[in-house]
Motif scaffolding. Structure first.
Motif: not given
Ligand SMILES: Nc1ncnc2c1ncn2[C@@H]1O[C@H](COP(=O)(O)OP(=O)(O)OP(=O)(O)O)[C@@H](O)[C@H]1O
Ligand SMILES: [Mg+2]
Length: 453
Positions: A311-318, A347-357
């Motif tokens: 998920t994007l949450r697991e790779r916030r540095e990207d 980077q602190s937002y959880p991005w539930p919709g991941n990269i699409r969001e």
């Protein structure tokens, strides 16, 4: 106005002069030369769009000159001219890569039409290249974080093999992008990549959609239709949302993949399959098997190489890299001032919709910035979309659940009134068919229970 440049190579002075005159009258920029060897040098300096090349010259053989041109500049458009034109030489010239062939004495109107076609083709080719570059740019897997590096390594190792793959990951993590990358970097890249949305095919259309049908094989089959499996033959078949397909579709797909042959509905011929299958799902298929929703035999048939997308949450540095990538896409040519505060918000937002969001958010930010240089302190104030949970309080949640409950019951009722027919139901409710599909999926409604088959 863009200047259109033509180089004429011919040993006959009078031909050079008359062609130069006519072509300049038509607003072309023209240069001429009397030999093939000089012509080759001129091409480098003058960079003509089109070369008109004589076949018979005392010093050079035009076909050899053509070969030399094509060896260094395969894209160069060359039209051959000859007074002793035979079909054989014309065919030879075309095989060597000439665009066309015109006989002497030159009929100028004919030449002008030929030039027009050549310029049209050149424009199409360059447009095609721009589009292809844009697609490739858009289809890069961006990210340098450890989970992403591992993922890219796995994709790199897997792509050239013929191994079937199941990609699992949350919504919007890039499953389809990975499937396309696997195809693009495989020996099948020149063949088709065909996607099937397994959740969106109504039961009654499964066979025709997947395997095709012959004209007249059922009411409404006005033309022969080639199914997705046949379209993908030799290439990659992408079975998307594989965890959401009904049991009928699962058994049809399993059978085709095990037997490696299909038949169009109403057809006699057996079509042998040579497919690489890549499947994707946001579901945990092992869990679905335990729940009895997914066939274990199909799972083991598909799942030669499992790929899990982080998920994007697991790779916030990207996130900074992704933001930069999407800004280039949505505001090309704009400078990219990167304010730390803006990025830390992102980077602190959880991005539930991941990269699409994230991608949608950057697009919105680019639009809202009004085409000016992007002002990052302002953008930091645009809140990324709150999650449904964040957007509503506890009471609202009850209300939301109540609304959802009502909506589900309503859809069930209309579906059953329409015998499970999704198109009719969508029409009745007054929403798009695809929208209704999403809702049916979200509410876990089994259409076949409503009279669909
Ligand atoms: N690593 C990445 N780098 C750049 N863009 C990406 C990356 N991953 C995904 N995207 C972009 O994000 C969007 C969503 O990706 P994609 O459609 O592949 O996700 P998905 O997992 O198939 O989503 P869904 O589960 O909703 O079908 C696409 O526009 C894709 O190009
Ligand atoms: Mg997808």
């Amino acid at each position: 106005m863009v200047l259109k440049k033509i180089l004429v190579i011919d040993d006959e002075e009078n031909i050079l002069e008359s062609l130069k005159g006519v072509l300049e009258d038509e607003q072309f920029v023209v240069e001429t030369t009397k030999s093939g060897s000089q012509g080759l040098l001129k091409i480098k300096k003058f960079q003509p769009d089109i070369v008109l090349l004589d076949i018979w010259m005392p010093e050079d053989d035009g076909l050899q000159v053509l070969e030399k041109i094509k060896r260094t500049l395969p894209e160069q458009i060359v039209i051959m001219m000859s007074g002793h034109g035979t079909v054989e030489t014309a065919v030879k010239a075309i095989k060597l890569g000439a665009f066309d062939f015109i006989e002497k004495p030159i009929h100028f109107d004919k030449l002008l039409v030929m030039l027009e076609h050549a310029f049209e083709m050149k424009a199409l080719k360059s447009e095609n290249k721009i589009l292809r570059d844009a697609i490739e740019e858009d289809e890069q897997l961006i990210g340098t974080s450890l989970p992403m590096v591992r993922l890219k390594q796995l994709v790199q190792i897997t792509a050239p093999s013929n191994g079937w793959v199941v990609i699992q990951g949350e919504n919007g993590t890039g499953k389809e992008l990975i499937a396309k990358t696997l195809h693009r970097e495989s020996p099948r890249a020149k063949e088709r990549f065909v996607a099937v949305n397994c959740a969106a095919i109504p039961d009654e259309l499964i066979e025709s959609e997947l395997f095709g049908h012959e004209k007249g094989s059922f009411t409404g089959a006005h033309e022969r239709k080639i199914g997705k499996f046949e379209l993908a033959n030799g290439g990659t078949l992408f079975l998307d949302e594989v965890g959401d397909m009904g049991s009928k579709m699962q058994s049809k797909i399993l059978r085709a993949l095990e037997e490696c042959v299909i038949q169009r509905v109403g057809g006699q011929d057996l079509i042998e399959l040579d497919l690489r299958v890549v499947a994707a799902t946001n579901k945990d298929l092992k869990r679905e098997i335990k729940l009895g929703h997914f066939r274990e035999d199909l799972f083991y048939r598909l799942n030669v190489i499992p790929i899990t997308v982080p998920t994007l949450r697991e790779r916030r540095e990207d996130i900074p890299l992704l933001v930069e990538h999407f800004i280039k896409r949505f505001s090309p040519g704009k400078p990219f001032p990167m304010a730390k505060n803006a990025l830390s918000v992102l980077q602190s937002y959880p991005w539930p919709g991941n990269i699409r969001e994230l991608k949608n958010w950057v697009e919105r930010a680019c639009i809202l910035s009004g085409g000016d240089v992007l002002n990052w302190s302002e953008i930091a104030n645009f809140d990324p979309e709150p999650t449904a949970e964040e957007a509503t309080g506890p009471e609202d949640k009850n209300l939301r659940e109540a609304k959802a409950g009502f909506e589900k019951q309503f859809i069930l009722k209309v579906l059953s009134e329409n015998g499970g027919n999704i198109s009719k139901t969508a029409q009745h409710i007054g929403i798009e068919r695809s929208h209704l599909h999403k809702k049916i999926k979200a509410y876990g409604i089994d259409v076949s229970d409503q009279g669909g088959n």
